[in-house]
Design an enzyme around this catalytic site. Structure first.
Site, short mmCIF file in Angstrom:
data_model
loop_
_atom_site.label_atom_id
_atom_site.label_comp_id
_atom_site.label_asym_id
_atom_site.label_seq_id
_atom_site.Cartn_x
_atom_site.Cartn_y
_atom_site.Cartn_z
N GLY A 1 38.91 48.82 49.37
CA GLY A 1 40.40 48.85 49.61
C GLY A 1 40.77 48.76 51.24
CG MET B 1 54.36 42.47 29.58
SD MET B 1 54.43 40.96 30.96
CE MET B 1 55.00 39.63 29.76
CG ASP B 2 50.27 44.31 34.48
OD1 ASP B 2 49.65 44.51 33.51
OD2 ASP B 2 49.96 44.28 35.65
CB ALA C 1 46.21 36.48 33.50
CG ASN C 2 46.38 40.06 37.57
OD1 ASN C 2 47.35 39.66 36.97
ND2 ASN C 2 46.10 41.14 37.52
CG ASP D 1 42.77 41.66 39.42
OD1 ASP D 1 41.54 41.99 39.04
OD2 ASP D 1 43.48 42.13 38.71
CG ASN E 1 36.72 50.16 42.58
OD1 ASN E 1 35.55 50.96 42.19
ND2 ASN E 1 37.88 50.16 41.96
O1 RIB Z 1 43.68 44.79 38.25
C1 RIB Z 1 45.01 44.78 37.73
C2 RIB Z 1 45.06 44.84 36.53
O2 RIB Z 1 44.59 45.70 35.73
C3 RIB Z 1 46.65 44.87 35.92
O3 RIB Z 1 47.34 43.68 36.15
C4 RIB Z 1 46.74 45.45 34.64
O4 RIB Z 1 47.00 44.46 33.61
C5 RIB Z 1 45.34 45.75 34.41
O5 RIB Z 1 44.41 44.84 33.63
#
Ligand code: RIB
Length: 297
Positions: free
Chosen positions: A210, A14-15, A44-45, A240, A185
């Protein structure tokens, strides 16, 4: 015919996102502009990025036995991702990422919580599901020994693996060579490999840059595939999106340069909205974007 199966093995967080005009220095308190809780985690992303673009995706990861865990699983489910045994770890919190957004960039602290329980024993139990994959995608927010196990399992079974080494942590060269592609990166590339041109894995590298795009080795030099100039709201999750999109493009049979163009486009769309997952495009969004931008960068 069924689409190729992409398995993402990785983190769910969770961000906790705070936006501020000024980054506080050591010992300083500043007033922020706004705060949001948004679903994230590199695993998840990337799974969501791939699923939105039309990939057939299964996910292996763990959440905590808290309300974040329930919410995070629901988000993945709602995206049509097949969750393999994503069970809560008892007495453990879900992974969280504390994110400070300022001046168009971010600073992130990840507290892994349940992500640390994506251990070898756990993944080994799900081996049969992994072996059904056409491609496996991993990042470095789960234990490194699990990554090593996955690399060996996939190498032994001829399953291609994309390794996104974020955050940067070192593996032995014997492990790196088992990856099909490694997608650091620019900062991670230098931290992990130094002189990127002269490594046993140089040809496996796809280095994201980027707003400059991404590059890979052609002959003796890194060829850059430029990306699209877009207004940036939040770069969190752009890498991601790139990785999830790259997986989909490669599974659709695109050549590497074309696959990188596809992934650049997806990432360019993702940075235009706040949050890691919010701006990730659907296939329709991306097709429309390419149509409008044909020939433009
Ligand atoms: O890459 C971005 C992700 O890095 C974010 O969603 C955060 O949760 C970290 O894991």
């Amino acid at each position: 015919m069924e689409k190729p199966l992409i398995t993402v093995i990785g983190s769910v967080n969770m961000d906790l996102v705070t936006n501020t005009n000024i980054f506080p220095t050591q010992g300083e308190t500043v007033i922020g502009d706004f705060f949001k809780t948004l679903p994230g985690g590199k695993g998840a992303n990337q799974a969501i990025a791939a699923a939105r673009l039309g990939g057939r995706v299964q996910f292996i990861g763990r959440v905590g036995d808290d309300s974040f865990g329930v919410e995070l699983k629901k988000v993945l489910n709602d995206e049509g991702i097949h969750l393999i045994n994503v069970e809560p770890v008892t007495h453990m919190s879900s992974g969280v990422a504390t994110i400070i957004l300022s001046e168009g960039d971010n600073r992130i602290i990840v507290t892994p919580g349940a992500n640390d329980y994506v251990d070898i024993e756990y993944v080994e139990r799900l081996k049969d599901q992994i072996l059904k994959s056409d491609l496996v995608l991993v990042q470095f927010e789960i234990p490194l020994e699990t990554i090593r196990y996955i690399l060996t399992l996939c190498k032994d079974n001829d399953i291609p693996v994309i390794v996104n080494p974020a955050p940067a942590r070192q593996l032995e060269m014997d492990d790196w060579v088992k990856a099909t592609y490694i997608t650091p990166n620019e900062t991670e590339a230098v931290q992990l490999f130094g002189d990127v041109k002269n490594q046993p894995i140089s040809k496996q590298l796809i280095i994201t840059q980027g707003s400059e795009g991404a590059s890979f080795l052609v002959g003796e030099t890194f060829k850059q595939i430029p990306t699209y100039k877009v207004p940036v709201t939040d770069t969190t999750g752009a890498g991601d999106t790139f990785n999830g999109a790259l997986a989909v493009a490669l599974m659709e049979g695109l050549e590497l340069a074309e696959a990188i163009k596809f992934a650049n486009g997806a990432a360019a769309l993702s940075v235009q909205k706040l949050g890691a997952q919010t701006g990730m495009p659907t296939r329709e969004d991306l097709d429309n974007f390419f149509q409008k931008r044909r020939g433009l960068t």
